[in-house]
Design an enzyme around this catalytic site. Structure first.
Site, mmCIF file in Angstrom:
data_model
loop_
_atom_site.group_PDB
_atom_site.id
_atom_site.type_symbol
_atom_site.label_atom_id
_atom_site.label_comp_id
_atom_site.label_asym_id
_atom_site.label_seq_id
_atom_site.Cartn_x
_atom_site.Cartn_y
_atom_site.Cartn_z
ATOM 1 N N GLY A 198 0.815 -1.226 0.000
ATOM 2 C CA GLY A 198 0.000 0.000 0.000
ATOM 3 C C GLY A 198 0.841 1.266 0.000
ATOM 4 O O GLY A 198 2.068 1.231 0.090
ATOM 5 N N GLY B 173 2.559 3.564 1.560
ATOM 6 C CA GLY B 173 3.121 3.745 2.900
ATOM 7 C C GLY B 173 3.668 5.139 3.097
ATOM 8 O O GLY B 173 3.807 5.627 4.222
ATOM 9 N N ARG B 174 4.039 5.759 1.998
ATOM 10 C CA ARG B 174 4.510 7.150 2.128
ATOM 11 C C ARG B 174 4.073 7.991 0.933
ATOM 12 O O ARG B 174 4.769 8.904 0.496
ATOM 13 C CB ARG B 174 6.007 7.198 2.296
ATOM 14 C CG ARG B 174 6.767 6.550 1.179
ATOM 15 C CD ARG B 174 8.135 7.061 1.187
ATOM 16 N NE ARG B 174 8.997 6.164 0.450
ATOM 17 C CZ ARG B 174 10.285 6.328 0.385
ATOM 18 N NH1 ARG B 174 10.851 7.326 1.016
ATOM 19 N NH2 ARG B 174 11.028 5.507 -0.307
ATOM 20 N N LYS C 162 4.654 12.354 -2.242
ATOM 21 C CA LYS C 162 5.482 11.236 -1.778
ATOM 22 C C LYS C 162 6.394 11.745 -0.670
ATOM 23 O O LYS C 162 7.165 12.674 -0.885
ATOM 24 C CB LYS C 162 6.312 10.673 -2.941
ATOM 25 C CG LYS C 162 7.145 9.446 -2.547
ATOM 26 C CD LYS C 162 7.683 8.735 -3.766
ATOM 27 C CE LYS C 162 8.595 7.574 -3.385
ATOM 28 N NZ LYS C 162 9.119 6.891 -4.569
ATOM 29 N N GLY D 114 6.953 6.917 6.675
ATOM 30 C CA GLY D 114 6.150 7.644 5.689
ATOM 31 C C GLY D 114 6.857 8.853 5.094
ATOM 32 O O GLY D 114 6.249 9.646 4.368
ATOM 33 N N ARG E 59 3.911 14.010 -7.239
ATOM 34 C CA ARG E 59 3.896 13.244 -8.483
ATOM 35 C C ARG E 59 2.533 13.412 -9.164
ATOM 36 O O ARG E 59 1.527 13.643 -8.496
ATOM 37 C CB ARG E 59 4.119 11.759 -8.201
ATOM 38 C CG ARG E 59 5.324 11.489 -7.333
ATOM 39 C CD ARG E 59 5.782 10.064 -7.455
ATOM 40 N NE ARG E 59 4.907 9.090 -6.823
ATOM 41 C CZ ARG E 59 5.267 7.815 -6.645
ATOM 42 N NH1 ARG E 59 6.448 7.385 -7.068
ATOM 43 N NH2 ARG E 59 4.451 6.968 -6.058
ATOM 44 N N ASP F 241 4.477 -4.367 -7.251
ATOM 45 C CA ASP F 241 3.839 -3.154 -6.718
ATOM 46 C C ASP F 241 4.438 -1.903 -7.358
ATOM 47 O O ASP F 241 3.921 -0.806 -7.167
ATOM 48 C CB ASP F 241 3.991 -3.090 -5.190
ATOM 49 C CG ASP F 241 5.426 -3.268 -4.738
ATOM 50 O OD1 ASP F 241 6.019 -4.317 -5.060
ATOM 51 O OD2 ASP F 241 5.974 -2.364 -4.086
ATOM 52 N N ASN F 242 5.513 -2.073 -8.113
ATOM 53 C CA ASN F 242 6.122 -0.932 -8.795
ATOM 54 C C ASN F 242 5.870 -0.974 -10.301
ATOM 55 O O ASN F 242 6.601 -0.371 -11.085
ATOM 56 C CB ASN F 242 7.623 -0.891 -8.515
ATOM 57 C CG ASN F 242 7.915 -0.510 -7.072
ATOM 58 O OD1 ASN F 242 7.085 0.101 -6.392
ATOM 59 N ND2 ASN F 242 9.094 -0.865 -6.590
ATOM 60 N N ASP G 14 7.811 4.852 -9.485
ATOM 61 C CA ASP G 14 8.592 4.600 -8.275
ATOM 62 C C ASP G 14 10.091 4.594 -8.543
ATOM 63 O O ASP G 14 10.720 3.552 -8.689
ATOM 64 C CB ASP G 14 8.151 3.294 -7.582
ATOM 65 C CG ASP G 14 6.970 3.549 -6.665
ATOM 66 O OD1 ASP G 14 6.388 4.654 -6.742
ATOM 67 O OD2 ASP G 14 6.628 2.665 -5.864
HETATM 68 P P1 AMP Z 1 9.305 0.636 -2.679
HETATM 69 O O1 AMP Z 1 10.220 -0.524 -2.724
HETATM 70 O O2 AMP Z 1 9.968 1.950 -2.412
HETATM 71 O O3 AMP Z 1 8.397 0.702 -3.841
HETATM 72 O O4 AMP Z 1 8.376 0.437 -1.379
HETATM 73 C C1 AMP Z 1 7.739 -0.764 -1.042
HETATM 74 C C2 AMP Z 1 6.682 -0.499 -0.013
HETATM 75 O O5 AMP Z 1 7.267 0.081 1.148
HETATM 76 C C3 AMP Z 1 5.590 0.449 -0.448
HETATM 77 O O6 AMP Z 1 4.399 0.001 0.098
HETATM 78 C C4 AMP Z 1 6.009 1.758 0.152
HETATM 79 O O7 AMP Z 1 4.918 2.607 0.399
HETATM 80 C C5 AMP Z 1 6.646 1.303 1.467
HETATM 81 N N1 AMP Z 1 7.641 2.266 1.957
HETATM 82 C C6 AMP Z 1 8.869 2.518 1.455
HETATM 83 N N2 AMP Z 1 9.497 3.451 2.184
HETATM 84 C C7 AMP Z 1 8.653 3.815 3.177
HETATM 85 C C8 AMP Z 1 8.705 4.740 4.257
HETATM 86 N N3 AMP Z 1 9.767 5.490 4.501
HETATM 87 N N4 AMP Z 1 7.620 4.834 5.052
HETATM 88 C C9 AMP Z 1 6.534 4.082 4.848
HETATM 89 N N5 AMP Z 1 6.419 3.197 3.859
HETATM 90 C C10 AMP Z 1 7.458 3.054 3.024
HETATM 91 MG MG MG Z 2 6.880 1.281 -4.581
#
Ligand code: AMP
Ligand code: MG
Length: 535
Positions: free
Chosen positions: A110, A112-113, A133, A146, A203, A280-281, A290
């Protein structure tokens, strides 16, 4: 866009929030971390920040939204796109999705940030979702904060815009804003946490829906909501496909396969390595999404990945991107299977990926070489020999292809004279042995003959090549230099790069320093050749 179409004030932006209107919301409104079932999103507000400061904004994205320079340079713009003030019509939410990370099902991830602010309806009747973001925790933040740091936000902001101007499908970036707050990060996960400046990027994309948005629903056997989300996606982003039905679902999946293939061909053309091609990306629109530990090929090396988190397996290395996209599409096919319940037509649809990729790849190779056709009988072997040569000695991919356009088309010339325009591309002159020079010379003569057989004139050849082979890309070390300066409060290089990368195929006299190969100091420097997921 005409003057009247411009929005005189941020509060005049028109929002039409289809996602939150049409899809079910999480009934819980607290911001506790949780598993969210039976809903596509949770309403959540950005966390206000202390002292926001705009570092940069994109004129083109502002224009898409109808925002004037005055607005973008106003204090109000900074407040709004730092997440401190919500405009009338905004409806802020984080979406629920899952995904396969490095090949393993990871369950709920989901936003997350990331916090979506709403969908702007612009004067061309286009819907553009605005998404911050790094603007604080959401119910999907799991055990993280986040937030985002300046270095990763500079990279996301610049690369989104650079990719757009290179002609690569991508999400866009409107703004890059410092929050005035510190964020703690352990950059290499090696027990050295440090305070870094926090930042928020706004974004912009028609939709931020990912393969994982469908996967989470299939994994939870929530077929009702899966159908709702697919139907919604077709209505909003694929309206040309018509009323949803099993046939339309298949046509939709086929189009996703096609768009994904086209995106990957572009990545391979410009030497972009995403670094984290988890499902998810992967955007349902075939947009690059992403920007984390991505990188640009310097010396051509299909095994290269910038992502240190993936350095052992190298799952997401440059040369594997086409197969990984295919694997990811297979996961999407599994997720939508309950709506189709037939394997055969899904299989046929996914073959469209292979076909589109193969065709696109051939046209791309032909364009990079300035040929007007790709003849597999001749060119497969011919191109394989070139790619072998590029790997045999450290050769800068971008410079090599760009300079190949300057080759003097005379097979009578000596090897040494023929290769003169290419010398800038080589990292280690000592590697240019006699044997290598002979082999390269043979290839160049073969190339001259090949071009002559197509009847393409030099002017035409150069035009084709210069439109396929950029002179300027966001070299890893250039991004890092801009970050170093920005961390000292000097944003000039971020803005200079933004400007240069608006015209990546132009010569831009006076800017040649930005087209040089990676300097030696950058070879092993963190941020230049090695990046982690910590951002
Ligand atoms: P990513 O690999 O950056 O695409 O992130 C994978 C997952 O981790 C996604 O659900 C992001 O929202 C979550 N995520 C990455 N960095 C953070 C962060 N600093 N705080 C909260 N969620 C994060
Ligand atoms: Mg991501």
């Amino acid at each position: 866009m005409n003057y009247q179409a411009k929005t005189p004030h941020l509060d005049d932006l028109i929002f039409d929030n289809r996602f939150t209107r049409e899809l079910p919301a999480d009934p819980e409104i607290t911001n506790n971390r949780r598993q969210v079932h039976g809903a596509s999103y949770s309403r959540v507000l950005p966390t206000p920040v202390k002292q926001p400061q705009t570092v940069a904004y994109s004129h083109e994205v502002a224009e898409l939204l109808g925002l004037t320079r005055e607005i973008c340079e106003s204090a109000d713009f900074t407040q709004v796109f730092a997440g401190n003030r919500q405009l009338a019509g905004m409806d802020c939410y984080a979406t629920c999705y899952g995904g396969h990370q490095f090949g393993n099902w990871a369950g709920q991830l989901g936003d997350g940030r990331a916090i979506n602010l709403g969908e702007v309806l612009n004067s061309n009747d286009e819907h553009l979702t605005l998404q911050l973001k790094g603007s604080g925790a959401t119910p999907y933040s799991r055990n993280a904060d986040g937030l985002a740091v300046l270095r990763s936000s500079v990279r996301e902001f610049l690369c989104s815009e650079a990719m757009h101007h290179l002609g690569v499908p991508t999400t866009r970036a409107l703004s890059l804003i410092l929050t005035g707050e510190e964020v703690i990060r352990d950059m290499f996960y090696n027990g050295n946490p440090k305070a870094e400046p926090g930042a928020v990027v706004c974004r912009v994309a028609p939709s931020f829906t990912r393969f994982g948005s469908f996967q989470i629903l299939a994994a939870r056997k929530d077929i009702n909501l899966l159908k709702k989300l697919v139907d919604f996606t077709i209505f909003t982003d694929f309206p040309h496909l018509g009323e949803p039905s099993v046939e339309v679902y298949l046509a939709w999946f086929e189009e996703v396969c096609q768009r994904t293939a086209e995106m990957i061909v572009h990545w391979q053309r410009v030497g972009f390595v995403h670094g984290v091609m988890n499902t998810d990306n992967m955007s349902i629109l075939g947009l690059t999404i992403d920007y984390g530990p991505y990188g640009w090929l310097e010396n051509y090396d299909p095994n290269w990945t910038p992502n240190t988190t993936d350095s052992a397996e190298r799952r997401y290395r440059f040369g594997s991107q086409p197969q990984i996209a295919f694997w990811n599409l297979g996961q999407l096919a599994n997720a939508i299977y309950p709506l189709i319940e037939q394997v055969e037509p899904l299989q046929q649809a996914i073959n469209v990926y292979q076909q589109t990729f193969e065709q696109g790849w051939q046209l791309m190779v032909a364009a990079k070489l300035g040929l007007n056709v790709y003849d597999p009988e001749i060119d497969n072997e011919f191109n394989t020999e070139l790619l072998d040569l590029l790997q045999l000695v450290e050769t800068d991919m971008t410079i090599f292809y760009r300079k190949l356009a300057l080759l003097v088309m005379d097979s009578e010339l000596s090897n040494e004279v023929l290769m003169l325009p290419l010398l800038d591309a080589y990292y280690v002159p000592d590697q240019l042995t006699e044997a290598y020079i002979v082999r390269l010379g043979n290839w160049l003569r073969h190339y001259i003959k090949r071009v002559q057989s197509t009847g393409v004139s030099t002017a035409e050849r150069q035009k084709t090549m210069n439109a396929a082979n950029p002179k300027y890309v966001l070299r890893n070390y250039l991004a890092q230099l801009a970050i170093d300066k920005a961390e000292q409060g000097d944003f000039s290089m971020v803005n200079e790069l933004l400007e240069i990368l608006r015209h990546p195929y132009d010569e831009q006299p006076g800017k040649e320093d930005f087209a040089l190969k990676r300097p030696d100091w950058a070879r092993q420097r963190a941020g230049c050749s090695m990046l982690s997921c910590s951002s």
